[in-house]
Every structure is written in structure tokens, then in C-alpha cells.
Design a protein around this motif. Structure first.
Motif, PDB file in Angstrom:
ATOM      1  N   THR A 265       0.823  -0.828  -0.385  1.00 43.04           N
ATOM      2  CA  THR A 265       0.056   0.275   0.063  1.00 43.04           C
ATOM      3  C   THR A 265       0.761   1.292   0.196  1.00 43.04           C
TER       4      THR A 265
ATOM      5  N   GLY B  35      -0.400   3.681  -2.516  1.00 40.77           N
ATOM      6  CA  GLY B  35      -1.884   3.820  -2.399  1.00 40.77           C
ATOM      7  C   GLY B  35      -2.564   5.224  -2.301  1.00 40.77           C
ATOM      8  N   LYS B  36      -2.909   5.613  -1.986  1.00 38.47           N
ATOM      9  CA  LYS B  36      -3.386   6.850  -1.755  1.00 38.47           C
ATOM     10  C   LYS B  36      -3.544   7.163  -0.561  1.00 38.47           C
TER      11      LYS B  36
ATOM     12  N   ASP C   7      -5.436  -0.276  -4.460  1.00 41.03           N
ATOM     13  CA  ASP C   7      -5.982   0.763  -5.679  1.00 41.03           C
ATOM     14  C   ASP C   7      -4.973   1.639  -5.672  1.00 41.03           C
ATOM     15  N   THR C   8      -4.503   2.780  -7.786  1.00 38.71           N
ATOM     16  CA  THR C   8      -3.367   3.560  -7.559  1.00 38.71           C
ATOM     17  C   THR C   8      -4.750   4.249  -7.839  1.00 38.71           C
ATOM     18  N   ARG C   9      -5.928   4.939  -8.212  1.00 41.94           N
ATOM     19  CA  ARG C   9      -6.318   5.436  -8.371  1.00 41.94           C
ATOM     20  C   ARG C   9      -6.071   6.946  -8.535  1.00 41.94           C
ATOM     21  N   TRP C  10      -5.491   7.271  -7.495  1.00 41.23           N
ATOM     22  CA  TRP C  10      -5.178   8.290  -7.163  1.00 41.23           C
ATOM     23  C   TRP C  10      -4.149   9.497  -7.580  1.00 41.23           C
TER      24      TRP C  10
ATOM     25  N   GLU D 210      -0.593   8.443 -14.946  1.00 42.41           N
ATOM     26  CA  GLU D 210      -1.143   7.323 -14.765  1.00 42.41           C
ATOM     27  C   GLU D 210      -0.895   6.344 -15.928  1.00 42.41           C
TER      28      GLU D 210
ATOM     29  N   THR E 174      -1.909  -1.265 -13.236  1.00 46.33           N
ATOM     30  CA  THR E 174      -2.392  -1.892 -12.076  1.00 46.33           C
ATOM     31  C   THR E 174      -2.690  -2.867 -12.794  1.00 46.33           C
TER      32      THR E 174
END
Length: 287
Positions: A127, A130-131, A155-158, A165, A170
Motif C-alpha cells: 500500500t 496507495g492513496k 488501488d492506485t486511482r489517485w 496514469e 495496475t
């Protein structure tokens, strides 16, 4: 080119390797383990320059607590040609560290070297990317297009919201991650420095003294094969050893990073497992 393996004996965790050259460095364990000042690492780098042959095979560093020694090893790559760096690791090793350099912060230093065109860190399930830990990552090499994280289960949407991106690859699982990386390497001719931290592997492959990823040994072998004929330098870390830090800030940061304790009754069995994997990795890198 010489294929003689090198053992930097900082913690006594690396077993016998055929034809190895052992560099005794146990007196540096407390000073370098986990992290150190830039001056201390520079001095150790000078020791390596004076001790190691200019050309050699894979360097074994011992515990993943010493992964920052990859930085001076990369600076020793002979020649002037550009090359990429491929790192197998469960962590990005690109985290902020205000006290010099440590085993989780060295990638930024390597990524910004002029000869290094790109660094790929593959196998991340931590993590750390992660965010909640986004602010701890050095964003410079990611924004500069010199560093890519290859991860699964995080979760790497941040990163997309920050325009990063393309620096975050991911995947739903390790197999998909390996497949995509291998496909990307097809047709690539640029030389590679390969650094393997065995915490990228699932614990049943090799137990380490950090939290671990989900990479299978077959997946790791596929990555190594995709680099066949282009590896110009390599190192292996992630062997398992126990150590009690004498320095208060190392004890504190190790605890903050939730570095797991090692069961002394099971240590020998895990080291036997590690040694067998080291021999297989040595053969895979040489072939």
C-alpha cells in the motif's frame, strides 16, 4: 564478461555460491542496515570500488534492509551507453526519507541518473503506492517519465487524478502483470541492470523479513527470460536475517514500517529455502 558472483557479507545470511568472491563487511552492518547518511554510503561505495573487480557477476546483498546498496552498484556499470533498470520488489523503494538514503528510498536516485533511461519496479502489492501514502512517494521521476510502478491488488486511482496514469501499471493479479511486462520487453534491445528483492515473491517461494508480494517463481523466471542477452549488471537481495538495531531512529522507523519480527526457531529452515532459490536465480540470470 565475468560471471563470478559477489557476496557483500553484511549480515551473514547468504550461503555458499559456486566460485563466489566474498567481501567481508560485517563491521558496516549497524551503520548501513535499513538506512544511512549519504556520506556513509559514499564511503562504502569507495570501499566497493577498491575491492570489487571491474567486471563481475551477480552481487548478493543479504537482507532487503540493504537494498539501497543497489545505487552504488548501478553507478559502477561499465561504459557510457544508456540502460534501463528493472527491479523486482514488493515495494516502490521510492519513498521520502529525510536522513540520507534507506532501503525504501534509493530508486529516485537511480532513476535520475543520466545513463538510466527508465526504471521499472515490478511486483508491488504494498500500500506504499496507495492513496493513503501518496504524499510519501517521490513524484519527480514519475512525472519525468523515468519510473513506472507495476502492481497488482493495489488501488492506485489517485495517480490518474494527478496525471500519472502512464507511470502506474495496475493489474488484477501477478500473472497478468508479468504477461504485460514480458510483452513490452519483446523487441527491446536496450541493456538492463536487474535488481531482485525477493520480497516480491510470495512467501512460499522465499520467506523474507518484510511484507511480501504475490509473484510466483515461474513469473519471476519469465521476467528474467524477457531480459535475456541484455543484462549488464545484477544484484539479489531479500535474504532473511534477524537484527536488533542499536540506533534509536532505526528501531523507531523499523517499527513504523511494521517490519515483522523473525521467528528464531524457523530462521534456519527459511535460510535453506532462500539459498536454494539463490542458486536457481543465479542460473536464470546467467542463462
Amino acid at each position: 564478461m565475468s560471471t563470478q558472483p559477489i557476496v557483500l557479507d553484511l549480515d551473514g545470511s547468504v550461503g555458499e555460491l559456486p566460485g563466489r568472491l566474498v567481501v567481508p563487511l560485517r563491521e558496516h552492518e549497524e551503520g548501513v542496515r535499513f538506512g544511512c547518511s549519504l556520506g556513509r554510503l559514499r564511503r562504502l561505495g569507495l570501499t566497493l570500488d577498491a575491492t570489487l573487480p571491474r567486471e563481475h557477476g551477480t552481487v548478493f546483498l543479504g537482507s532487503g534492509d540493504f537494498h539501497h546498496l543497489t545505487w552504488p552498484l548501478v553507478t559502477r556499470v561499465p561504459g557510457k551507453n544508456a540502460f534501463q533498470v528493472v527491479v523486482l520488489d514488493n515495494h516502490p523503494d521510492n519513498m521520502r526519507f529525510p536522513f540520507g538514503v534507506h532501503c525504501g528510498s534509493w530508486v529516485r536516485r537511480v532513476a535520475m541518473m543520466p545513463r538510466v533511461t527508465h526504471v521499472h519496479v515490478i511486483g508491488i502489492t504494498s500500500t506504499d503506492i496507495g492513496k493513503a501514502h501518496a504524499w510519501e512517494n517521490y513524484l519527480g521521476p514519475l512525472k519525468a517519465g523515468k519510473l513506472t510502478y507495476w502492481s497488482n491488488g493495489v488501488d492506485t486511482r489517485w495517480a490518474s487524478r494527478m496525471g500519472l496514469e502512464t507511470a502506474f501499471r495496475t493489474f488484477p493479479d501477478a500473472d497478468a502483470m508479468v504477461e504485460d511486462f514480458v510483452a513490452m520487453q519483446l523487441g527491446t534491445t536496450q541493456p538492463v541492470y536487474l535488481s531482485i528483492d525477493k520480497d516480491a515473491y510470495a512467501p512460499d517461494v522465499a520467506m523474507t523479513n518484510w511484507d511480501q508480494g504475490t509473484l510466483s517463481e515461474a513469473g519471476g523466471d519469465a521476467i528474467i527470460r524477457s531480459l535475456h542477452g541484455r543484462i549488464i549488471g545484477s544484484d539479489v537481495t531479500g535474504d532473511i536475517s534477524r537484527y536488533a538495531y542499536k540506533t534509536w531512529w532505526k528501531r523507531r522507523l523499523s517499527a513504523m514500517d511494521e517490519q515483522p519480527d523473525i521467528d528464531p526457531l524457523r530462521l534456519r529452515g527459511w535460510q535453506v529455502q532462500q539459498h536454494a532459490l539463490n542458486l536457481r536465480l543465479l542460473d536464470a540470470i546467467r542463462s
